[in-house]
Design a protein around this motif. Structure first.
Motif, PDB file in Angstrom:
ATOM      1  N   ASP A  86       0.597  -1.138   0.319  1.00  0.00           N
ATOM      2  CA  ASP A  86      -0.148  -0.068   0.314  1.00  0.00           C
ATOM      3  C   ASP A  86       0.727   1.541  -0.007  1.00  0.00           C
ATOM      4  OD1 ASP A  86      -2.544  -1.202  -0.234  1.00  0.00           O
ATOM      5  OD2 ASP A  86      -3.157  -1.175   2.198  1.00  0.00           O
ATOM      6  N   ILE A  87       2.004   1.186   0.607  1.00  0.00           N
ATOM      7  CA  ILE A  87       2.776   1.943   0.229  1.00  0.00           C
ATOM      8  C   ILE A  87       3.438   2.794  -0.278  1.00  0.00           C
ATOM      9  CG2 ILE A  87       5.416   3.536   1.425  1.00  0.00           C
ATOM     10  CD1 ILE A  87       4.626   1.646   4.059  1.00  0.00           C
TER      11      ILE A  87
ATOM     12  N   THR B  94       1.473  17.695   4.804  1.00  0.00           N
ATOM     13  CA  THR B  94       0.799  17.659   5.547  1.00  0.00           C
ATOM     14  C   THR B  94      -0.306  15.684   4.992  1.00  0.00           C
ATOM     15  OG1 THR B  94       0.590  19.541   7.098  1.00  0.00           O
ATOM     16  CG2 THR B  94      -1.678  17.929   7.166  1.00  0.00           C
ATOM     17  N   ALA B  95      -0.688  16.201   4.020  1.00  0.00           N
ATOM     18  CA  ALA B  95      -1.735  15.459   3.096  1.00  0.00           C
ATOM     19  C   ALA B  95      -0.774  14.542   2.666  1.00  0.00           C
ATOM     20  CB  ALA B  95      -2.247  16.331   1.474  1.00  0.00           C
ATOM     21  N   LYS B  96       0.519  14.559   2.488  1.00  0.00           N
ATOM     22  CA  LYS B  96       0.868  12.709   2.644  1.00  0.00           C
ATOM     23  C   LYS B  96       1.248  12.225   3.929  1.00  0.00           C
ATOM     24  CE  LYS B  96       3.229  13.912  -1.521  1.00  0.00           C
ATOM     25  NZ  LYS B  96       2.339  14.092  -2.144  1.00  0.00           N
ATOM     26  N   ARG B  97       1.160  12.443   4.714  1.00  0.00           N
ATOM     27  CA  ARG B  97       1.427  12.703   6.408  1.00  0.00           C
ATOM     28  C   ARG B  97      -0.239  12.038   6.393  1.00  0.00           C
ATOM     29  NH1 ARG B  97       3.674  16.090   9.055  1.00  0.00           N
ATOM     30  NH2 ARG B  97       1.999  17.250   9.345  1.00  0.00           N
ATOM     31  N   ASP B  98      -0.913  12.132   6.495  1.00  0.00           N
ATOM     32  CA  ASP B  98      -2.287  12.130   6.869  1.00  0.00           C
ATOM     33  C   ASP B  98      -2.148   9.989   5.823  1.00  0.00           C
ATOM     34  OD1 ASP B  98      -2.217  13.801   8.597  1.00  0.00           O
ATOM     35  OD2 ASP B  98      -4.179  15.292   6.700  1.00  0.00           O
ATOM     36  N   GLN B  99      -1.884  10.743   4.491  1.00  0.00           N
ATOM     37  CA  GLN B  99      -2.299   9.230   4.319  1.00  0.00           C
ATOM     38  C   GLN B  99      -1.751   8.346   4.294  1.00  0.00           C
ATOM     39  OE1 GLN B  99      -0.289  10.893  -0.114  1.00  0.00           O
ATOM     40  NE2 GLN B  99      -2.419   9.858  -1.486  1.00  0.00           N
ATOM     41  N   LEU B 100      -0.185   8.346   4.727  1.00  0.00           N
ATOM     42  CA  LEU B 100       0.578   7.286   5.910  1.00  0.00           C
ATOM     43  C   LEU B 100      -0.313   7.001   6.758  1.00  0.00           C
ATOM     44  CD1 LEU B 100       3.037   5.464   5.511  1.00  0.00           C
ATOM     45  CD2 LEU B 100       3.877   7.580   6.479  1.00  0.00           C
ATOM     46  N   ASN B 101      -0.632   7.835   7.524  1.00  0.00           N
ATOM     47  CA  ASN B 101      -1.249   7.786   8.520  1.00  0.00           C
ATOM     48  C   ASN B 101      -2.977   7.005   8.197  1.00  0.00           C
ATOM     49  OD1 ASN B 101       0.523   8.329  10.442  1.00  0.00           O
ATOM     50  ND2 ASN B 101      -0.517  10.834  10.498  1.00  0.00           N
ATOM     51  N   ALA B 102      -3.447   7.344   7.372  1.00  0.00           N
ATOM     52  CA  ALA B 102      -4.565   6.353   7.123  1.00  0.00           C
ATOM     53  C   ALA B 102      -4.178   5.014   7.067  1.00  0.00           C
ATOM     54  CB  ALA B 102      -5.190   7.229   6.319  1.00  0.00           C
TER      55      ALA B 102
ATOM     56  N   LEU C 148      -4.095  -0.640  11.137  1.00  0.00           N
ATOM     57  CA  LEU C 148      -3.465  -1.906  11.664  1.00  0.00           C
ATOM     58  C   LEU C 148      -2.418  -1.893  12.683  1.00  0.00           C
ATOM     59  CD1 LEU C 148      -1.393  -2.057   7.779  1.00  0.00           C
ATOM     60  CD2 LEU C 148      -3.430  -3.942   8.539  1.00  0.00           C
ATOM     61  N   ILE C 149      -1.840  -0.665  13.145  1.00  0.00           N
ATOM     62  CA  ILE C 149      -1.224  -1.174  14.492  1.00  0.00           C
ATOM     63  C   ILE C 149      -2.145  -0.946  15.359  1.00  0.00           C
ATOM     64  CG2 ILE C 149      -0.310   1.297  16.224  1.00  0.00           C
ATOM     65  CD1 ILE C 149       0.946   1.882  13.192  1.00  0.00           C
ATOM     66  N   LEU C 150      -3.060   0.350  15.504  1.00  0.00           N
ATOM     67  CA  LEU C 150      -4.768  -0.112  16.331  1.00  0.00           C
ATOM     68  C   LEU C 150      -5.013  -1.233  17.016  1.00  0.00           C
ATOM     69  CD1 LEU C 150      -5.719   4.035  15.679  1.00  0.00           C
ATOM     70  CD2 LEU C 150      -4.113   3.042  17.625  1.00  0.00           C
ATOM     71  N   SER C 151      -5.789  -1.653  15.802  1.00  0.00           N
ATOM     72  CA  SER C 151      -5.455  -3.230  15.891  1.00  0.00           C
ATOM     73  C   SER C 151      -4.247  -4.319  16.285  1.00  0.00           C
ATOM     74  CB  SER C 151      -6.090  -4.003  14.706  1.00  0.00           C
ATOM     75  OG  SER C 151      -6.747  -5.031  15.048  1.00  0.00           O
ATOM     76  N   GLU C 152      -3.254  -3.835  16.258  1.00  0.00           N
ATOM     77  CA  GLU C 152      -2.393  -4.404  17.458  1.00  0.00           C
ATOM     78  C   GLU C 152      -2.564  -4.181  18.542  1.00  0.00           C
ATOM     79  OE1 GLU C 152      -0.615  -8.233  17.446  1.00  0.00           O
ATOM     80  OE2 GLU C 152      -2.245  -7.805  16.509  1.00  0.00           O
ATOM     81  N   ILE C 153      -2.251  -3.321  18.785  1.00  0.00           N
ATOM     82  CA  ILE C 153      -2.248  -2.583  20.096  1.00  0.00           C
ATOM     83  C   ILE C 153      -3.446  -3.264  21.234  1.00  0.00           C
ATOM     84  CG2 ILE C 153      -2.342  -0.591  21.277  1.00  0.00           C
ATOM     85  CD1 ILE C 153      -0.937   1.454  19.559  1.00  0.00           C
TER      86      ILE C 153
ATOM     87  N   GLU D 157      -3.465  11.654  19.106  1.00  0.00           N
ATOM     88  CA  GLU D 157      -3.667  11.705  18.119  1.00  0.00           C
ATOM     89  C   GLU D 157      -5.084  10.845  17.131  1.00  0.00           C
ATOM     90  OE1 GLU D 157       0.341  13.523  18.432  1.00  0.00           O
ATOM     91  OE2 GLU D 157      -0.919  11.995  19.080  1.00  0.00           O
ATOM     92  N   CYS D 158      -4.256   9.755  17.541  1.00  0.00           N
ATOM     93  CA  CYS D 158      -5.626   8.754  17.644  1.00  0.00           C
ATOM     94  C   CYS D 158      -6.857   8.679  17.959  1.00  0.00           C
ATOM     95  CB  CYS D 158      -4.639   6.983  17.840  1.00  0.00           C
ATOM     96  SG  CYS D 158      -3.096   6.641  16.055  1.00  0.00           S
ATOM     97  N   GLY D 159      -6.570   9.352  19.607  1.00  0.00           N
ATOM     98  CA  GLY D 159      -8.054   9.297  20.712  1.00  0.00           C
ATOM     99  C   GLY D 159      -8.122   7.927  21.101  1.00  0.00           C
ATOM    100  N   ILE D 160      -7.200   7.435  21.411  1.00  0.00           N
ATOM    101  CA  ILE D 160      -7.697   6.248  21.950  1.00  0.00           C
ATOM    102  C   ILE D 160      -7.126   6.617  23.884  1.00  0.00           C
ATOM    103  CG2 ILE D 160      -6.830   5.107  19.715  1.00  0.00           C
ATOM    104  CD1 ILE D 160      -4.366   4.322  21.026  1.00  0.00           C
ATOM    105  N   GLN D 161      -7.069   7.444  24.141  1.00  0.00           N
ATOM    106  CA  GLN D 161      -7.088   7.627  25.939  1.00  0.00           C
ATOM    107  C   GLN D 161      -8.016   6.636  27.151  1.00  0.00           C
ATOM    108  OE1 GLN D 161      -7.598  10.009  23.247  1.00  0.00           O
ATOM    109  NE2 GLN D 161      -7.305  12.195  24.189  1.00  0.00           N
TER     110      GLN D 161
END
Length: 196
Positions: free
Chosen positions: A47-48, A75-83, A88-93, A116-120
């Protein structure tokens, strides 16, 4: 008991995480999960490549420096990478936190982008590792061989450290000696163990 351990780049969160591991806490390391996804053969690589092209690769290996330069200047490219990476990362966390969290256990989620991910809400307590901005810049330029402006861009790309501190249950000042940092962690952990 689940601790959300965060901070900003180059504040020394990994130092605190390593010490917590030495003290017997289980650690869920978001950076390690991200590296696994982007290592040779990693699930995120196709995907990258599709999103950012072959210019951020050396053959089949992701060139992290090239990708970092690209996403921290756009910023737009950073948002794409984060998306691509965050789901995937949050599911494993989430999987690891739930697997490791048992009676009397203390598990720390070492998550740079926790706010940033809102997982507090995934954690019982949020600990923020903090240093003054001048120390962040000094550490980041030395550690990653960045210019001052590159370091500042990376710091500014994250949720402001002051905002993280305002939402924290505890703040660990990592601007002094390692012994001073350890004392703060020991005090916090003693309190947590009474609650766990």
């Amino acid at each position: 008991m689940k601790i959300g351990l965060t901070g900003s780049i180059a504040c020394g969160k990994s130092t605190v995480s390593t010490y917590l591991r030495e003290l017997g806490c289980d650690i869920v390391d978001a950076d390690a999960l991200s590296r696994a996804l982007t290592a040779p053969g990693g699930r995120a690589l196709p995907d990258i490549r599709e999103t950012f092209g072959s210019s951020v690769f050396n053959g089949s290996v992701l060139d992290r420096r090239k990708l970092g330069a690209l996403v921290f200047s756009d910023t737009a490219k950073r948002d794409q990478l984060n998306a691509l990476l965050h789901p995937l990362i949050l599911s494993e966390i989430d999987n690891q936190l739930n697997r490791l969290n048992g009676p009397g256990c203390i598990v720390a989620g070492d998550v740079p982008l926790l706010f940033e991910c809102g997982i507090q809400a995934w954690f019982d307590q949020i600990w923020v590792v903090s240093v003054p901005r001048s120390i962040q810049i000094e550490r980041l330029t030395a550690r990653d061989s960045l210019t001052r402006s590159e370091a500042e861009r990376r710091i500014d790309a994250q949720f402001p450290l002051e905002d993280k501190i305002r939402q924290a249950d505890a703040v660990i000042d990592n601007s002094g000696s390692f012994q001073e940092t350890k004392r703060q962690v020991d005090t916090l952990l003693t309190t947590i163990r009474r609650l766990a």
